[in-house]
Design a protein around this motif. Structure first.
Motif, PDB file in Angstrom:
ATOM      1  N   VAL A 141      10.121  -4.568  14.606  1.00 12.71           N
ATOM      2  CA  VAL A 141      11.129  -5.221  14.242  1.00 12.71           C
ATOM      3  C   VAL A 141      11.776  -4.579  12.756  1.00 12.71           C
ATOM      4  N   TYR A 142      10.729  -4.627  11.837  1.00 15.31           N
ATOM      5  CA  TYR A 142      11.066  -4.099  10.639  1.00 15.31           C
ATOM      6  C   TYR A 142      11.487  -2.634  10.687  1.00 15.31           C
ATOM      7  N   ALA A 143      10.944  -1.838  11.465  1.00 13.94           N
ATOM      8  CA  ALA A 143      11.254  -0.476  11.471  1.00 13.94           C
ATOM      9  C   ALA A 143      12.235  -0.248  12.107  1.00 13.94           C
ATOM     10  N   THR A 144      12.896  -0.980  13.225  1.00 12.41           N
ATOM     11  CA  THR A 144      14.082  -0.703  13.880  1.00 12.41           C
ATOM     12  C   THR A 144      15.303  -1.567  13.043  1.00 12.41           C
ATOM     13  N   HIS A 145      15.164  -2.756  12.728  1.00 11.13           N
ATOM     14  CA  HIS A 145      16.207  -3.349  12.126  1.00 11.13           C
ATOM     15  C   HIS A 145      15.903  -4.022  10.968  1.00 11.13           C
ATOM     16  N   PRO A 146      15.920  -3.110   9.563  1.00 12.89           N
ATOM     17  CA  PRO A 146      15.283  -3.548   8.542  1.00 12.89           C
ATOM     18  C   PRO A 146      16.174  -4.578   7.877  1.00 12.89           C
ATOM     19  N   ASP A 147      17.372  -4.697   8.207  1.00 14.91           N
ATOM     20  CA  ASP A 147      18.442  -5.380   7.624  1.00 14.91           C
ATOM     21  C   ASP A 147      18.243  -7.048   8.410  1.00 14.91           C
ATOM     22  N   LEU A 148      18.021  -6.953   9.565  1.00 13.70           N
ATOM     23  CA  LEU A 148      17.996  -8.338  10.309  1.00 13.70           C
ATOM     24  C   LEU A 148      16.394  -8.768  10.134  1.00 13.70           C
ATOM     25  N   ALA A 149      15.466  -8.036   9.957  1.00 13.87           N
ATOM     26  CA  ALA A 149      14.115  -8.330  10.104  1.00 13.87           C
ATOM     27  C   ALA A 149      13.813  -9.601   9.386  1.00 13.87           C
ATOM     28  N   ASP A 150      14.155  -9.633   8.011  1.00 14.15           N
ATOM     29  CA  ASP A 150      13.904 -10.882   7.375  1.00 14.15           C
ATOM     30  C   ASP A 150      14.441 -12.196   7.701  1.00 14.15           C
ATOM     31  N   THR A 151      15.695 -11.953   8.152  1.00 10.25           N
ATOM     32  CA  THR A 151      16.188 -13.312   8.885  1.00 10.25           C
ATOM     33  C   THR A 151      15.490 -13.703  10.044  1.00 10.25           C
ATOM     34  N   LEU A 152      15.353 -12.844  10.771  1.00 11.54           N
ATOM     35  CA  LEU A 152      14.417 -13.071  11.984  1.00 11.54           C
ATOM     36  C   LEU A 152      13.101 -13.761  11.595  1.00 11.54           C
ATOM     37  N   PHE A 153      12.422 -13.062  10.638  1.00  9.28           N
ATOM     38  CA  PHE A 153      11.058 -13.631  10.218  1.00  9.28           C
ATOM     39  C   PHE A 153      11.152 -14.868   9.645  1.00  9.28           C
ATOM     40  N   GLN A 154      12.198 -15.139   8.863  1.00  8.85           N
ATOM     41  CA  GLN A 154      12.290 -16.557   8.234  1.00  8.85           C
ATOM     42  C   GLN A 154      12.209 -17.638   9.297  1.00  8.85           C
ATOM     43  N   ASP A 155      13.213 -17.246  10.156  1.00  8.88           N
ATOM     44  CA  ASP A 155      13.445 -18.069  11.349  1.00  8.88           C
ATOM     45  C   ASP A 155      12.220 -18.622  11.934  1.00  8.88           C
ATOM     46  N   GLN A 156      11.367 -17.329  12.238  1.00  7.40           N
ATOM     47  CA  GLN A 156      10.397 -17.462  12.861  1.00  7.40           C
ATOM     48  C   GLN A 156       9.152 -18.438  12.268  1.00  7.40           C
ATOM     49  N   ALA A 157       9.037 -18.087  11.052  1.00  9.19           N
ATOM     50  CA  ALA A 157       8.241 -18.959  10.275  1.00  9.19           C
ATOM     51  C   ALA A 157       8.085 -20.236   9.878  1.00  9.19           C
ATOM     52  N   GLN A 158       9.710 -20.687  10.062  1.00 10.91           N
ATOM     53  CA  GLN A 158      10.368 -21.924   9.784  1.00 10.91           C
ATOM     54  C   GLN A 158       9.999 -22.601  11.062  1.00 10.91           C
ATOM     55  N   SER A 159      10.190 -22.105  11.971  1.00 14.03           N
ATOM     56  CA  SER A 159      10.133 -22.701  13.277  1.00 14.03           C
ATOM     57  C   SER A 159       8.627 -23.310  13.401  1.00 14.03           C
ATOM     58  N   LEU A 160       7.550 -22.764  12.985  1.00  6.86           N
ATOM     59  CA  LEU A 160       6.413 -22.890  13.256  1.00  6.86           C
ATOM     60  C   LEU A 160       6.005 -24.321  12.132  1.00  6.86           C
ATOM     61  N   THR A 161       6.931 -24.702  11.481  1.00 12.04           N
ATOM     62  CA  THR A 161       6.597 -25.824  10.706  1.00 12.04           C
ATOM     63  C   THR A 161       6.952 -27.104  11.726  1.00 12.04           C
ATOM     64  N   ASP A 162       7.845 -26.943  12.703  1.00 19.42           N
ATOM     65  CA  ASP A 162       7.939 -28.038  13.441  1.00 19.42           C
ATOM     66  C   ASP A 162       6.814 -28.272  14.678  1.00 19.42           C
ATOM     67  N   PRO A 163       6.217 -29.309  14.503  1.00 16.40           N
ATOM     68  CA  PRO A 163       4.926 -29.374  15.546  1.00 16.40           C
ATOM     69  C   PRO A 163       5.373 -29.340  16.917  1.00 16.40           C
ATOM     70  N   ASP A 164       6.372 -29.618  17.369  1.00 16.86           N
ATOM     71  CA  ASP A 164       6.733 -29.338  18.788  1.00 16.86           C
ATOM     72  C   ASP A 164       6.752 -27.828  19.207  1.00 16.86           C
ATOM     73  N   LEU A 165       7.555 -27.046  18.115  1.00 11.10           N
ATOM     74  CA  LEU A 165       7.632 -25.505  18.463  1.00 11.10           C
ATOM     75  C   LEU A 165       6.340 -25.126  18.555  1.00 11.10           C
ATOM     76  N   ARG A 166       5.614 -25.501  17.384  1.00 16.69           N
ATOM     77  CA  ARG A 166       4.272 -24.862  17.181  1.00 16.69           C
ATOM     78  C   ARG A 166       3.575 -25.028  18.389  1.00 16.69           C
ATOM     79  N   ASN A 167       3.538 -26.214  19.004  1.00 16.42           N
ATOM     80  CA  ASN A 167       2.755 -26.244  20.483  1.00 16.42           C
ATOM     81  C   ASN A 167       3.341 -25.399  21.388  1.00 16.42           C
ATOM     82  N   LEU A 168       4.604 -25.272  21.708  1.00 17.19           N
ATOM     83  CA  LEU A 168       4.915 -24.312  22.547  1.00 17.19           C
ATOM     84  C   LEU A 168       4.422 -22.848  22.357  1.00 17.19           C
TER      85      LEU A 168
END
Lengths: 256, 256
Positions: A141-168
DNA sequence: CTTGACCTTGCCCCTAGGGCAATGTCGCAC
DNA sequence: GTGCGACATTGCCCTAGGGGCAAGGTCAAG
């Protein structure tokens, strides 16, 4: 007077080197004796030592040739060369530091925060297999979309703080070992699709950019186990039913 | 999956570099898509970063290819590379130090004691012209007869501690500006020959080795001024009369 | 349909010399 | 004078690590 061999030995270079310097116009061709041999004076020694000193410092021969006009621009050039040497020493030290990290296994390919995120996953219960897959995913993702990758990663990292999502996510991880016909996969797919819609609506971030990312995920998952392959298939069909904008690529150009 | 351009940009190299690494067998050729384009996985990124790290450290590509077998010999190789880097950093610093000396004009071509000897000559009353000639002379002597040069130099340095001999050398120095017909030259030549015979007999040190050294002196002197040329000529004829073993070269092979 | 940005292979160019061949020369020994 | 080893001459090909160009194929967008 000196023959080419005597000159070369005294300064510590090969005769070939001296001839090359003649050919490049760095050192003037001396007189020849009656048999055609080059005969050098002491001036040539001084000049050759000067050239070698600069060449040893990494100055390209072409630049050495340009160098010798006025004293002030020579001093200027020498200062530049000195600065270049300092920079190269610093560069080599940096390389050495990175090389020691490589030797210690602390190689850094992703941004530091992504590496930290990955390093924190085992404590949350994710398997090494899942982490390796996510690592590969983020690299691409970072190689193909350097501009989007940070946004996508922030979202992913944040979603793991939700216990329900983390369990998913944890459930998806462990689905690797499930039989493709296990009904738990169907339930899991339903929960994942519902959570996605709740989080993003029908337009997930990055989906408008390139089909490569979901495709990539798909291929990575499919290659890993029949359980994941089945799970991915179920999620896709349910998302398509829900009107998700997943442009699926139908050609075979992304196999592997 | 990554195209070659995406891979190259992410790691910070050119696409050409990646192709060269394929051709050299450093990086395995990836699958091709339906149009023949290379398609890379995240593994290639990791591998390419590793290769670049070693290449930046100056490891030849051929050696990088051999590198990756067992962990202990890899660690061994990394340690060697690290040591090589340390050595190169030290070499660059040495170069930098010598370069600064060059910039300051303290360039060292002759052995330190010869340079010191030359540096002391102005205080004894010798002209810059004479010192430059002697410097050239010693450069050539050290280049052509490294084994004899030290002996010859010690003798020369020691002879200057004798006030009479020193005055003879000073007179020879200032003979540069005399008219070739000045009778003072004849008297000077007589005194020089007498002093030589007294010091060396008729077999001066080094004369059995090569006629190049007296020839060289002759040519250097002759080129400099008519006065020196006349002085040299007078000395030679008187030494020949005295039975000195000066093998004179009669061919034209040492012109210049 | 065209355009521009990619990709493919193949070829020659660079630096700073190394190494070889074919030939000429020097000085010494026999 | 003949032979030998060491040295010189020029010319040519080779190296590492790519750069750059040519001639073509591919892809997505306008």
């Amino acid at each position: 007077m000196l023959t080419i061999g005597q000159l070369a030995r005294y300064v510590g270079v090969s005769t070939k080197t001296v001839r090359v310097y003649h050919a490049k116009g760095l050192l003037p061709e001396p007189e020849r004796d009656s048999s055609g041999y080059r005969r050098y004076s002491a001036d040539a020694v001084v000049e050759l030592v000067r050239i070698r000193m600069l060449a040893d410092a990494g100055v390209p021969l072409a630049r050495i040739r340009e160098l010798g006009s006025t004293p002030e621009e020579l001093a200027d050039a020498l200062q530049q060369i000195d600065a270049g040497l300092t920079a190269r020493i610093k560069g080599l030290r940096d390389t050495q530091r990175r090389l020691r990290k490589l030797a210690a296994g602390e190689i850094r390919i992703l941004p530091a925060n992504v590496e930290e995120h990955l390093a924190g996953l085992p404590a949350l219960g994710f398997t090494d297999r899942w982490i390796a897959m996510e690592r590969d995913l983020w690299i691409i993702v970072y190689a193909t979309h350097p501009d989007l990758a940070d946004t996508l990663f922030q979202d992913q990292a944040q979603s793991l703080t939700d216990p329900d999502l983390r369990n998913l996510y944890l459930a998806a991880d462990h689905a690797h070992d499930l039989d493709p016909d296990d009904p738990a996969l169907i339930e899991l797919a339903d929960r994942i699709v519902a959570a996605s819609i709740q989080r993003y609506g029908t337009e997930p971030p990055g989906s408008d950019a390139d089909p490569a990312i979901p495709d990539l995920l798909q291929n990575t998952l499919n290659a890993a186990s029949p359980g994941w392959q089945r799970l991915d298939s179920l999620i896709r069909s349910r998302m398509a039913d829900a009107g998700f904008t997943l442009r699926t690529t139908s050609d075979d150009s992304h196999d592997g």
